[in-house]
Design an enzyme around this catalytic site. Structure first.
Site, PDB file in Angstrom:
ATOM      1  N   GLY B   6       0.839  -1.195   0.000  1.00 34.43           N
ATOM      2  CA  GLY B   6       0.000   0.000   0.000  1.00 34.43           C
ATOM      3  C   GLY B   6       0.868   1.237   0.000  1.00 34.43           C
ATOM      4  N   ALA B   9       0.194   6.121   4.318  1.00 33.83           N
ATOM      5  CA  ALA B   9      -1.087   6.479   4.929  1.00 33.83           C
ATOM      6  C   ALA B   9      -2.279   5.880   4.173  1.00 33.83           C
ATOM      7  CB  ALA B   9      -1.235   8.008   5.015  1.00 33.83           C
ATOM      8  N   SER B  13      -1.101  -0.852   7.314  1.00 31.28           N
ATOM      9  CA  SER B  13      -0.730  -1.463   8.594  1.00 31.28           C
ATOM     10  C   SER B  13      -1.980  -1.856   9.384  1.00 31.28           C
ATOM     11  CB  SER B  13       0.125  -0.503   9.429  1.00 31.28           C
ATOM     12  OG  SER B  13       1.406  -0.355   8.848  1.00 31.28           O
ATOM     13  N   THR B  32      10.522  -2.663  12.300  1.00 32.44           N
ATOM     14  CA  THR B  32      11.779  -2.270  11.657  1.00 32.44           C
ATOM     15  C   THR B  32      12.034  -0.769  11.732  1.00 32.44           C
ATOM     16  OG1 THR B  32      10.663  -2.069   9.530  1.00 32.44           O
ATOM     17  CG2 THR B  32      11.702  -4.197  10.016  1.00 32.44           C
ATOM     18  N   HIS B  47       1.203   4.393  15.614  1.00 32.60           N
ATOM     19  CA  HIS B  47       1.021   3.010  15.165  1.00 32.60           C
ATOM     20  C   HIS B  47       0.824   2.079  16.364  1.00 32.60           C
ATOM     21  CE1 HIS B  47       1.676   2.275  10.762  1.00 32.60           C
ATOM     22  NE2 HIS B  47       1.941   3.557  10.816  1.00 32.60           N
ATOM     23  N   ARG B  48       1.645   2.299  17.427  1.00 31.43           N
ATOM     24  CA  ARG B  48       1.556   1.428  18.604  1.00 31.43           C
ATOM     25  C   ARG B  48       0.180   1.547  19.248  1.00 31.43           C
ATOM     26  NH1 ARG B  48       6.151   2.907  21.887  1.00 31.43           N
ATOM     27  NH2 ARG B  48       7.363   1.565  20.495  1.00 31.43           N
ATOM     28  N   GLY B  50      -2.611   2.541  17.757  1.00 36.63           N
ATOM     29  CA  GLY B  50      -3.609   1.949  16.858  1.00 36.63           C
ATOM     30  C   GLY B  50      -3.628   0.429  16.929  1.00 36.63           C
ATOM     31  N   GLU B  59      12.055  -5.422  18.178  1.00 34.44           N
ATOM     32  CA  GLU B  59      12.574  -4.312  17.367  1.00 34.44           C
ATOM     33  C   GLU B  59      13.840  -4.759  16.668  1.00 34.44           C
ATOM     34  OE1 GLU B  59      12.781  -0.584  19.355  1.00 34.44           O
ATOM     35  OE2 GLU B  59      10.731  -0.741  20.128  1.00 34.44           O
TER      36      GLU B  59
END
Lengths: 168, 168, 168
Positions: B6, B9, B13, B32, B47-48, B50, B59
């Protein structure tokens, strides 16, 4: 006519070559790229290697329509690619609209099995410079016209075909 | 293996996280991205948030293959994302081809359910600078190889999945 | 509500206009573009010519939600486009999140047949400048929210529709 669209390094040329090979006809490669610098030379060499043997090659940076004229029906032709051609026209400050008219007319008139590769360039952010914006618009209009005339349109993403028109 | 492609945005994810959750297995998040500046820190935190709870996080900016080795079959793994990893390799001036070979081998060898997120970066205008063009080509080649090996490939646009390979 | 996504010069507006015409209702064109320079004036004039007669036009660079309020069910509305609107908000340093909330609420509340055109801008290389990256992220989030609320989502490539949600 088959139109194969895709982004840079999307696998569109490899997919198009595979498609042309399935037709089982003598193959003609109409190349519009020019080795003007090392980066382009490397790209062209890699494409040639990937393509393999069995192709008659016609190099025509400015007039792919001429390469189509007079070909018989039992030929499979790959024009790779419309984007390089359009870019060459604009770098030479030639009018694009009459050239596009001529190319579309030659495609319509040709009895050969022709596959055209073209780039998708309009799905990023608006470019800073005006020439890039003009190119983006001209490429978009060309793709729309090619797609309208094509029997089959495939959008290649990561080497995989997404069929937008016709059947493959 | 499932590949989720994708744009920036695009919701890729979030879609991939939802897909991994449906597998009903203990979940491992292979991250990553590196918080090298405020913009990246903010992105990573968003992101975390969400993603929600329930993930074990590993990591690994440079070696996601290592995170895959030794995992049992009853694990659902999300590698997010191949683009950040490739970018980290290039910023550290490491060879990308052997690293990609190793990652693909680790994916093929893993009995776990692995989903890989990767960016589509080749559908804009040609970038001005040579490094961006090299990155674009390397990313395109990586996506083609991941897609060829994947059982399922999904292209996410505006949060919606367009299935290019396999069944979801 | 129908969402029509596409890159620059992808034929998305023409496709959306054709879709709206098939509804057989009085048509309202909600224009968010502003003729701030010659390039935009030329673009707007070309779009107007392509659209043809039969449209009532409402120009609203900053508040398309206002144009939707109070419209009856027997109207076909084309908002063209969400990207220009978002860009206008950011150029005027207005908060985008509350504006987007208001627009989505107006879309949900409207009994009219509304079609919204929006750009796909995230499939190129990461832009150099921070504002372009912020715009790209805001556009992505807006598209995700519009797509989640829409009954139908179409991604137009080279003038051809790729249906991502619902039926056309």
């Amino acid at each position: 006519m088959t139109l194969v669209l895709g982004g840079a390094a999307s696998g569109k040329s490899a997919w198009a070559e595979g498609h042309v090979k399935t037709l089982g006809l003598p193959m003609i490669y109409v190349a519009t790229a020019q080795a003007l610098d090392d980066e382009m030379s490397t790209k062209i060499a890699a494409h040639r290697k990937g393509r393999g043997a069995g192709w008659e090659t016609v190099e025509t940076p400015l007039d792919p329509a001429a390469a189509l004229r007079g070909l018989p029906a039992d030929r499979a032709v790959l024009v790779d690619c419309a984007t390089m051609w359009l870019s060459n026209l604009m770098l030479n400050e030639m009018e694009t609209e009459p050239a596009v008219d001529g190319f579309l007319a030659a495609l319509a008139a040709s009895p050969a099995q022709v596959t055209v590769v073209s780039n998708e360039v309009g799905q990023g952010i608006v470019p800073d410079n005006a020439l890039a914006r003009r190119f983006r618009d001209a490429q978009g209009r060309l793709n729309i016209r090619l797609a309208a005339q094509a029997d089959r349109v495939v959008h290649v993403v990561a080497g995989l075909p997404n069929v937008l028109k016709g059947e493959i």
